[in-house]
Design an enzyme around this catalytic site. Structure first.
Site, short mmCIF file in Angstrom:
data_model
loop_
_atom_site.label_atom_id
_atom_site.label_comp_id
_atom_site.label_asym_id
_atom_site.label_seq_id
_atom_site.Cartn_x
_atom_site.Cartn_y
_atom_site.Cartn_z
N VAL A 198 65.54 73.69 0.29
CA VAL A 198 64.60 74.58 0.96
C VAL A 198 63.19 74.11 0.62
O VAL A 198 62.84 73.95 -0.54
CB VAL A 198 64.80 76.05 0.52
CG1 VAL A 198 63.71 76.93 1.13
CG2 VAL A 198 66.18 76.54 0.95
N GLY A 204 59.64 73.82 -3.57
CA GLY A 204 60.92 73.49 -2.96
C GLY A 204 62.03 73.71 -3.96
O GLY A 204 61.77 73.85 -5.15
N LYS A 205 63.25 73.76 -3.51
CA LYS A 205 64.40 73.88 -4.42
C LYS A 205 65.66 73.57 -3.65
O LYS A 205 65.71 73.73 -2.43
CB LYS A 205 64.48 75.32 -4.96
CG LYS A 205 65.25 75.43 -6.26
CD LYS A 205 64.40 74.98 -7.44
CE LYS A 205 65.00 75.35 -8.76
NZ LYS A 205 64.01 75.28 -9.83
N GLY A 206 66.68 73.16 -4.35
CA GLY A 206 67.92 72.90 -3.65
C GLY A 206 69.03 72.52 -4.60
O GLY A 206 68.93 72.74 -5.81
#
Ligand code: NAD
Length: 409
Positions: A56, A101-103
């Site tokens: 994301v 962001g992250k994922g």
């Protein structure tokens, strides 16, 4: 309440005070891009397995997106969304030129051999390589990923784009990583805690502390806490809690933990249930394990009067309300654990300049950024008569909001 609903609640509390319009709130809350991809790989047995990967990209108004990759069976789009948005506010609170962001990949890493882990990493990188990069989105380690995983991502990314170590951070020091990145989050947690105790006029020397989690963050936080003169009396992990009112021998505990992968069974303290660490009779509680552990069920039993959120999202909004009522000071995750992303920023800067900093310089600059950020958030909290969490969100949203208005859409 889902993880992203909890972050949104904190966001709206600050947005309300700022008088942000509904349109502006929607603009700041909506992720810019969400990637959901197939990660297919071959098991050692020859069977093909298909996993789901997420990234994301929440916001890039202040710079490229930045945030970790988790390899964990609980990874899903809601968790990635919540953590990506926290990264946007976190990078803004410490004023480094990034968005959030992250994922990650939904997988139980304990079921993967080393070769399978490498394959999962490379296939996930194949799926992400055109949307990440030094000027777009820079991943980093998180739960279930480490410097080795970052080395494989760099190698795979470079097959498409040529030499570019700044495409991820948290790499091994021998492969363009930064000195001090591994300790950075734990050290930062203690730097922030020390500053907070100073603000409330309490000595750090001899202050007692309980830490939940003895992984990367928890173990370095415990190490620094005792090295700088505090007393770590309680350490808990998923298997149990160890406590000793005289203070635990952290070096010996670390040695034990490296061997046994748990604190349970360590003979330098008394053992009790895993959740006991959260209600230990200490000055400062540091949750450094997972999200959502401080809840309305246990918030009134917490005995510490300062909580430093080393984990992401350890306090549910209901527990947060209890802590406010009880005058328990909570330093929020978006500031307390920002040491890691700050040293990641130093790594990216070094990679881009092809110039290596010394460990001394990294530590000095890290401490300066965190101390200044605590001072700033503290001042806003006093001026606006709000909690440190709301103050941190005011600072973070304010900076991202200004950048958005100045840049336009
Ligand atoms: P880690 O995997 O190295 O360690 C996690 C620790 O938590 C382990 O000791 C584990 O036993 C313990 N734990 C897990 N589940 C538990 C449970 N149910 N009850 C009690 N203990 C439990 O992870 P880490 O890198 O130290 O990260 C810890 C937290 O800090 C996470 O929330 C992460 O998102 C956050 N964080 C990490 C960094 C970083 O640089 N590593 C940066 C910012 C935030």
């Amino acid at each position: 309440m889902s993880a992203s609903a909890a972050v949104e609640r904190y966001f709206h509390e600050a947005a309300e005070l700022m008088g942000l319009t509904a349109n502006m709130r929607r603009l700041l809350l909506t992720p810019q891009r969400e990637v959901r991809c197939q990660v297919a790989f071959e098991r050692d047995s020859g069977e093909i397995e298909t996993l789901i990967g997420y990234r994301v990209q929440h916001n890039n108004a202040r710079g490229p997106m930045k945030g970790g990759l988790r390899f964990n069976k609980h990874v899903d789009d809601d968790e990635a969304r919540a953590l990506a948005s926290l990264m946007t506010w976190k990078t803004a609170v410490v004023n480094i030129p990034y968005g959030g962001g992250k994922g990650g990949v939904a997988v139980d890493v304990n079921t993967l051999s080393k070769g399978e882990l490498e394959q999962v990493t490379r296939r996930f990188t194949d799926e992400l390589q055109d949307v990440i990069g030094p000027d777009k989105d820079i991943p980093a380690p998180d739960m279930g990923t480490d410097a080795q995983v970052m080395a494989w991502i760099t190698n795979q990314y470079q097959k498409y784009h040529g030499f570019n170590p700044a495409c991820v951070t948290g790499k091994p020091v021998e492969l363009h990583g930064a000195e001090g990145r591994e300790e950075a989050t734990g050290r930062g947690v203690v730097v922030c805690a020390r500053r907070i105790l100073e603000k409330v006029g309490r000595p750090f020397e001899g202050a007692t502390m309980a830490v939940q989690g003895f992984g990367n963050v928890g173990s370095f936080a415990a190490e620094y806490w005792s090295a700088w003169g505090g007393k770590v009396t309680t350490v808990g992990d998923r298997h149990g809690t160890i406590s000793n009112p005289e203070g635990l021998d952290i070096a010996a505990l670390k040695e034990y933990f490296t061997r046994e992968r748990t604190v349970r069974g360590f003979t330098g303290g008394d053992v009790s249930a895993a959740e006991d660490v959260l209600v230990a009779d200490v000055d400062v509680l540091i949750p450094a394990a997972i999200g959502g552990v401080l809840t309305k069920e246990n918030a009134s039993d917490v005995r510490a009067d300062v909580i430093i959120e080393a984990a992401n999202g350890p306090t549910t909004p209901e527990a947060d309300a209890v802590f406010r009522d009880r005058d328990i000071l909570v330093l929020p995750d978006i500031l307390a654990n920002a040491g890691g992303v700050t040293v990641s920023y130093f790594e990216w800067v070094q990679n881009r300049q092809h110039f290596k900093w010394t460990l001394d310089r990294i530590r000095t600059e890290l401490d300066a950024i965190l101390n200044a950020s605590v001072d700033n958030v503290w001042a806003v909290a006093k001026e606006r008569k709000v909690s440190l969490r709301t103050a941190a969100f005011l600072v973070g949203i304010g900076r991202v909001g200004h950048a958005t208005v100045l840049g336009g859409v």
